[in-house]
Design a protein around this motif. Structure first.
Motif, short mmCIF file in Angstrom:
data_model
loop_
_atom_site.label_atom_id
_atom_site.label_comp_id
_atom_site.label_asym_id
_atom_site.label_seq_id
_atom_site.Cartn_x
_atom_site.Cartn_y
_atom_site.Cartn_z
N SER A 145 15.11 -7.44 -16.29
CA SER A 145 15.21 -7.25 -14.85
C SER A 145 15.58 -5.81 -14.53
O SER A 145 16.42 -5.20 -15.18
CB SER A 145 16.27 -8.19 -14.28
OG SER A 145 16.39 -8.02 -12.89
N GLY A 146 14.91 -5.25 -13.53
CA GLY A 146 15.21 -3.90 -13.09
C GLY A 146 14.44 -2.81 -13.78
O GLY A 146 14.49 -1.65 -13.36
N GLN A 147 13.72 -3.13 -14.85
CA GLN A 147 13.00 -2.10 -15.60
C GLN A 147 11.70 -1.71 -14.89
O GLN A 147 10.94 -2.57 -14.44
CB GLN A 147 12.67 -2.59 -17.00
CG GLN A 147 11.87 -1.58 -17.82
CD GLN A 147 11.72 -2.01 -19.27
OE1 GLN A 147 12.70 -2.36 -19.93
NE2 GLN A 147 10.50 -2.02 -19.76
N TRP A 150 0.84 -1.20 0.00
CA TRP A 150 0.00 0.00 0.00
C TRP A 150 0.87 1.24 0.00
O TRP A 150 1.77 1.39 0.84
CB TRP A 150 -0.92 0.00 1.22
CG TRP A 150 -1.79 -1.22 1.30
CD1 TRP A 150 -1.41 -2.46 1.77
CD2 TRP A 150 -3.14 -1.36 0.88
NE1 TRP A 150 -2.46 -3.34 1.67
CE2 TRP A 150 -3.53 -2.70 1.12
CE3 TRP A 150 -4.08 -0.47 0.33
CZ2 TRP A 150 -4.81 -3.17 0.84
CZ3 TRP A 150 -5.35 -0.94 0.04
CH2 TRP A 150 -5.72 -2.27 0.30
N GLY A 151 0.63 2.14 -0.94
CA GLY A 151 1.40 3.37 -1.05
C GLY A 151 0.71 4.32 -2.01
O GLY A 151 -0.37 4.03 -2.53
N PRO A 152 1.33 5.45 -2.31
CA PRO A 152 0.68 6.48 -3.13
C PRO A 152 0.46 6.05 -4.58
O PRO A 152 1.25 5.27 -5.14
CB PRO A 152 1.66 7.65 -3.07
CG PRO A 152 2.55 7.38 -1.91
CD PRO A 152 2.64 5.89 -1.79
N ALA A 153 -0.59 6.57 -5.20
CA ALA A 153 -0.77 6.40 -6.64
C ALA A 153 0.45 6.97 -7.35
O ALA A 153 1.00 7.99 -6.94
CB ALA A 153 -2.04 7.12 -7.11
N GLY A 154 0.88 6.30 -8.40
CA GLY A 154 2.07 6.72 -9.13
C GLY A 154 3.35 6.08 -8.66
O GLY A 154 4.42 6.28 -9.26
N THR A 155 3.30 5.30 -7.57
CA THR A 155 4.49 4.60 -7.08
C THR A 155 5.03 3.68 -8.17
O THR A 155 4.29 2.86 -8.71
CB THR A 155 4.15 3.78 -5.82
OG1 THR A 155 3.76 4.66 -4.77
CG2 THR A 155 5.34 2.94 -5.38
N PRO A 156 6.33 3.76 -8.50
CA PRO A 156 6.89 2.91 -9.56
C PRO A 156 6.92 1.44 -9.17
O PRO A 156 7.16 1.09 -8.00
CB PRO A 156 8.31 3.46 -9.75
CG PRO A 156 8.29 4.82 -9.15
CD PRO A 156 7.30 4.76 -8.03
N VAL A 157 6.71 0.58 -10.16
CA VAL A 157 6.81 -0.87 -9.99
C VAL A 157 7.87 -1.38 -10.95
O VAL A 157 7.87 -1.03 -12.14
CB VAL A 157 5.46 -1.56 -10.29
CG1 VAL A 157 5.58 -3.07 -10.13
CG2 VAL A 157 4.35 -1.00 -9.40
N ALA A 162 11.79 -11.30 -17.75
CA ALA A 162 10.48 -11.91 -17.94
C ALA A 162 9.93 -11.55 -19.31
O ALA A 162 10.47 -10.68 -20.00
CB ALA A 162 9.51 -11.46 -16.85
N VAL A 163 8.84 -12.21 -19.67
CA VAL A 163 8.08 -11.81 -20.85
C VAL A 163 6.64 -11.55 -20.42
O VAL A 163 6.18 -12.07 -19.39
CB VAL A 163 8.10 -12.89 -21.96
CG1 VAL A 163 9.52 -13.09 -22.48
CG2 VAL A 163 7.51 -14.20 -21.47
N VAL A 164 5.96 -10.72 -21.18
CA VAL A 164 4.56 -10.43 -20.88
C VAL A 164 3.71 -11.64 -21.22
O VAL A 164 3.68 -12.09 -22.37
CB VAL A 164 4.08 -9.20 -21.68
CG1 VAL A 164 2.59 -8.97 -21.44
CG2 VAL A 164 4.89 -7.96 -21.31
#
Length: 235
Positions: A168-170, A103-110, A116-118
């Motif tokens: 990874s890391g993106q 749980w954190g603010p909207a816009g928090t980066p993920v 991985a692949v989509v």
């Protein structure tokens, strides 16, 4: 259980590096464990039925405890899903949570924790649903696992294609606001899934308690992944 043992073995290999899911500095950032079971008497129906009041409650908890994020939820029997008919079924309501919520603010980066692949993606636009959803497919040694990232901003879905490589890391997503995350306080639903059962862009994040063992066997605890983000702060 063998699949879960194999996953843990893979995560302990020296050649498999697991990265962060969100920004976090264990030296000074803190996590606050949030309880959404019946034991939490603070969450009245008035709060749960109003997303803004619910958001204010979460934000106040984090501010009062000087925590960057709230966290928790795996294998938690949650009363809060009574706020949405999305979790009701004729025979038994769905109440058991299958992922970990951050749980954190909207816009928090993920961020992507490993190459991985989509697998798939979708805007699950129901009240109480995931909203923006991305599912990535990982190969960790001999283990194939999927991670569902839910309650994202809809803009994160733009330009995605199934099979697209995400290194990874993106950074590939952000926490969504209520209008695009299923009308929840901003947060990330992070869930691991072995078998997607032919589903795309969606997978149950909450199950009926009577089916607990079946779903938990297919959706292992994400803590071994998240510990690389939160270190000793993970509860």
């Amino acid at each position: 259980m063998k699949r879960q043992t194999n996953l843990l073995d893979a995560l302990n290999r020296d050649d498999i590096v697991i990265g962060r899911v969100v920004d976090f500095a264990p030296a000074h950032d803190l996590l606050y464990p949030l309880d959404f079971t019946n034991a939490n008497k603070e969450l009245t129906s008035d709060i749960l039925e109003d997303t803004d009041l619910f958001t204010n409650w979460v934000e106040n908890k984090l501010q009062l405890n000087a925590c960057r994020y709230g966290i928790g939820g795996y294998n938690e029997h949650r009363s809060i899903y009574a706020r949405s008919a999305h979790f009701d079924t004729d025979e038994e309501p769905r109440r058991l949570h299958l992922g970990v919520d951050i749980w954190g603010p909207a816009g928090t980066p993920v961020y992507n924790f490993h190459d991985a692949v989509v697998h798939s993606f979708k805007f699950n636009n129901n009240f109480g649903d995931y909203g923006g959803t991305i599912i990535l497919k990982y190969v960790l040694g001999d283990v194939v696992i999927h991670a569902l990232y839910g309650h994202l901003s809809v803009a994160c879905l733009d330009g995605l294609e199934e099979g697209m490589y995400i290194p990874s890391g993106q950074q590939f997503a952000t926490f969504g606001a209520k209008e695009e995350n299923g009308f929840w306080p901003p947060h990330l639903h992070f869930q691991l899934i072995f078998n997607m059962q032919a589903l795309k862009g969606d997978y149950p994040g909450v199950c009926q308690y009577s089916k607990r063992d079946i779903y938990l066997n297919n959706c292992p605890d994400p803590a071994p992944i998240l510990k690389h983000t939160f270190s000793s702060a993970l509860v």
